[in-house]
Design a protein around this motif. Structure first.
Motif, PDB file in Angstrom:
ATOM      1  N   ARG A  55      41.879  33.155  30.543  1.00 20.63           N
ATOM      2  CA  ARG A  55      40.492  33.469  30.867  1.00 20.63           C
ATOM      3  C   ARG A  55      39.674  32.177  30.941  1.00 20.63           C
ATOM      4  NH1 ARG A  55      39.311  38.894  30.305  1.00 20.63           N
ATOM      5  NH2 ARG A  55      40.855  40.158  29.188  1.00 20.63           N
ATOM      6  N   ASP A  56      38.533  32.289  31.595  1.00 17.25           N
ATOM      7  CA  ASP A  56      37.619  31.148  31.698  1.00 17.25           C
ATOM      8  C   ASP A  56      36.817  31.063  30.407  1.00 17.25           C
ATOM      9  OD1 ASP A  56      35.932  29.133  32.372  1.00 17.25           O
ATOM     10  OD2 ASP A  56      35.331  29.967  34.313  1.00 17.25           O
ATOM     11  N   LYS A  92      37.310  35.398  40.590  1.00 21.89           N
ATOM     12  CA  LYS A  92      37.231  34.937  39.215  1.00 21.89           C
ATOM     13  C   LYS A  92      38.485  34.130  38.904  1.00 21.89           C
ATOM     14  CE  LYS A  92      35.630  37.720  36.087  1.00 21.89           C
ATOM     15  NZ  LYS A  92      35.439  38.893  35.194  1.00 21.89           N
ATOM     16  N   TYR A 129      33.505  27.237  40.914  1.00 20.43           N
ATOM     17  CA  TYR A 129      33.547  28.357  41.852  1.00 20.43           C
ATOM     18  C   TYR A 129      32.746  28.042  43.118  1.00 20.43           C
ATOM     19  CZ  TYR A 129      35.193  30.717  37.665  1.00 20.43           C
ATOM     20  OH  TYR A 129      35.906  31.045  36.534  1.00 20.43           O
ATOM     21  N   GLY A 136      44.616  37.936  39.667  1.00 19.62           N
ATOM     22  CA  GLY A 136      43.363  38.098  38.947  1.00 19.62           C
ATOM     23  C   GLY A 136      43.484  39.094  37.813  1.00 19.62           C
ATOM     24  N   GLU A 137      42.351  39.480  37.274  1.00 18.64           N
ATOM     25  CA  GLU A 137      42.326  40.419  36.157  1.00 18.64           C
ATOM     26  C   GLU A 137      42.955  41.751  36.556  1.00 18.64           C
ATOM     27  OE1 GLU A 137      38.372  40.853  34.752  1.00 18.64           O
ATOM     28  OE2 GLU A 137      38.196  38.779  34.067  1.00 18.64           O
ATOM     29  N   GLU A 172      38.242  27.016  42.508  1.00 16.21           N
ATOM     30  CA  GLU A 172      38.509  28.095  43.459  1.00 16.21           C
ATOM     31  C   GLU A 172      38.845  27.508  44.834  1.00 16.21           C
ATOM     32  OE1 GLU A 172      36.239  31.999  45.388  1.00 16.21           O
ATOM     33  OE2 GLU A 172      35.216  30.718  43.927  1.00 16.21           O
ATOM     34  N   ALA A 206      28.846  35.981  37.686  1.00 13.21           N
ATOM     35  CA  ALA A 206      30.183  35.840  37.119  1.00 13.21           C
ATOM     36  C   ALA A 206      31.104  36.998  37.477  1.00 13.21           C
ATOM     37  CB  ALA A 206      30.084  35.725  35.595  1.00 13.21           C
ATOM     38  N   GLN A 207      30.640  37.914  38.338  1.00  9.38           N
ATOM     39  CA  GLN A 207      31.444  39.084  38.723  1.00  9.38           C
ATOM     40  C   GLN A 207      31.806  39.934  37.504  1.00  9.38           C
ATOM     41  OE1 GLN A 207      32.466  39.773  42.111  1.00  9.38           O
ATOM     42  NE2 GLN A 207      30.933  38.214  42.518  1.00  9.38           N
ATOM     43  N   SER A 208      30.894  40.009  36.542  1.00  4.29           N
ATOM     44  CA  SER A 208      31.127  40.778  35.302  1.00  4.29           C
ATOM     45  C   SER A 208      29.949  41.720  35.060  1.00  4.29           C
ATOM     46  CB  SER A 208      31.319  39.826  34.117  1.00  4.29           C
ATOM     47  OG  SER A 208      32.412  38.971  34.314  1.00  4.29           O
ATOM     48  N   TYR A 237      37.523  44.476  40.633  1.00  4.92           N
ATOM     49  CA  TYR A 237      36.088  44.316  40.421  1.00  4.92           C
ATOM     50  C   TYR A 237      35.336  44.008  41.711  1.00  4.92           C
ATOM     51  CZ  TYR A 237      37.351  39.331  40.444  1.00  4.92           C
ATOM     52  OH  TYR A 237      37.852  38.098  40.775  1.00  4.92           O
TER      53      TYR A 237
END
Length: 467
Positions: free
Chosen positions: A230-231, A185, A290, A169-170, A112, A360-362, A174
């Motif tokens: 994706r990671d 992320k 990160y 990003g996704e 990051e 993990a921001q999830s 988020y």
């Protein structure tokens, strides 16, 4: 008079025509001089667009415009051919959700990028959100973006193939924040392109991006485009830890408590320990990716390291307990420590899973994890409780129907036996035993020498059965 009037009107018409022609020429010249030059790049997914203007009258400034769809979590444009040392212009939704926060960052590798306050960016008019097209727009002027890191990185404003890169990003928002160091992320889409800096050079001003589905790139050429990344290391770390702390470790306890299968318990827990060891190594690797985890001072990381140490102690206690039990066939002093440390590890593992999703921001997966916990753990705990209840009821029933040694009962009373004898019947306290019904010696005749005996059998005796 007539010729004079006609000549004067003709002269007036000619002068008006000349004046009109000059005015139109000046307007066209002004319009041409006020047209902002720029090169435009649009991602293949049409979720991010970037336009750049290189002012011909300045040697330091750059004007740019960034457009991103509201369904995209974050976007970035980088100056350079590779991430290490590249300058990134990262944008993501502001706290209010009505604009974009811009974060100039410098990347150190495939990690990051780190926010750098040395890069100065001014917000220009037109920045905000367009609800008609569901897009964010950021117009800005950077006063020192042509070189960075003490000149180790720079933009060649005379190149027709300046190397650039992009990332998004996704496709779901988020997070939203005004902080310049907002957590990101891993990029979902990324790629590289080249930009014609000569075409981007001209009068200073914010370049315009056509806000439509037909937007096309101008003065740029796509080179690399990767979608749907994706990671995988982070995903594998999370999945393996959930399998261990929600599956393997509880199942190992289940087979021991429900079926008393000691060997399967040991094999299962060893297998779970190996899983944890591998997943922990993945966690250490992810921590270096990160910014929020590089310092290794997050609660999830601290608890995870504690669990890792506890598991070594748990494995040692279990081994010592089993070896001592095989020798003595009795419970050992290691058993309670092994049992309670195992419970502590399972509890910490459940808490740490929630903290891991947040890190993990999830956070949307916390609900899924909670549902799995409420389904799996009761399915293992309830049968164990039912088995213990049945065993206790069975034990109480046996105590009520089988009384082999009544004198061993707590608070038992001595047994009083009535023994008949030749003399009037008396009561004696006899010691318990299988011959408790044998009469006392007083019921027999005294000993006499053979010569002195009488052929008298004495009083009538009672018939008895000795067992």
């Amino acid at each position: 008079m007539m010729p004079f009037n006609m000549l004067s009107q003709l002269a007036l018409a000619v002068s008006f025509f000349v004046a009109s022609s000059q005015a139109q020429t000046e307007d066209a010249s002004n319009a041409s001089s006020n047209t902002t030059a720029g090169s435009v790049f649009v991602t293949p997914e049409q979720n991010l667009a970037f336009a750049l203007n290189v002012p011909s009258e300045s040697s330091t400034d750059l004007y740019f415009s960034l457009m991103m769809t509201t369904s995209t979590s974050w976007g970035a444009i980088g100056f350079g051919s590779h991430m290490a040392g590249a300058l990134m212009l990262v944008v993501y939704p502001s706290q209010s959700g009505n604009s974009l926060t811009i974060s100039p960052r410098i990347a150190t590798g495939h990690t990051e990028p780190v926010y750098t306050p040395e890069i100065e960016i001014d917000v220009m008019p037109g920045t905000g959100r367009d609800n008609r097209t569901n897009t964010f727009i950021f117009n800005g002027r950077c006063t020192n973006c042509r070189s960075w890191n003490d000149g180790s990185g720079m933009i060649n404003v005379t190149s027709k193939i300046q190397s650039m890169m992009y990332a998004t990003g996704e496709p779901r928002p988020y997070f939203a924040t005004d902080a310049r160091d907002g957590p990101l992320k891993m990029h979902f889409n990324y790629g590289t392109f080249t930009m014609n800096m000569i075409q981007a050079t001209g009068p200073a001003g914010v370049p315009v991006i056509e806000n439509s589905v037909n937007s096309t790139s101008i003065g740029t050429a796509q080179r690399l485009a990767i979608e749907g990344k994706r990671d995988m290391v982070a995903m594998a770390h999370g999945v393996m830890m959930i399998i261990v702390f929600l599956g393997l470790f509880p199942f190992g306890t289940f087979v021991l408590k429900f079926g008393n299968w000691v060997r399967w318990h040991a094999l299962n827990q060893v297998f779970g320990f190996l899983f944890t060891f591998i997943a922990s190594i993945m966690g250490f690797v992810i921590s270096k990716t990160y910014n929020r985890s590089k310092g290794f001072n997050n609660a999830h990381q601290i608890i995870g390291l504690s669990i890792f140490i506890f598991l070594f102690a748990q494995f040692t206690l279990g081994f010592l307990h089993h070896r001592k039990f095989k020798e003595t066939k009795k419970t050992t002093k290691f058993a309670p420590y092994h049992r309670w440390l195992g419970r502590l590890v399972l509890a910490l593992g459940g808490i740490n899973a929630v903290l891991g999703f947040k890190l993990a921001q999830s956070e949307e997966y916390i609900f899924v994890y909670t549902v799995l916990t409420l389904v799996i753990l009761p399915a293992m705990v309830i049968p164990i409780i039912i088995k213990k209840c049945i065993e206790r009821r069975r034990a109480k029933k046996q105590e009520a129907t089988f009384d082999m040694e009544p004198w061993r009962r707590p608070n038992s009373q001595p047994i009083i036996y009535k023994v008949p004898s030749a003399t009037p019947m008396t009561q004696q306290q006899m010691p318990p035993g299988q011959n408790a019904s044998i009469p006392g010696m007083s019921s027999y005749m005294p000993h006499q020498a053979r010569s002195m005996r009488k052929n008298d059998l004495g009083p009538q005796q009672y018939v008895r059965e000795y067992v």
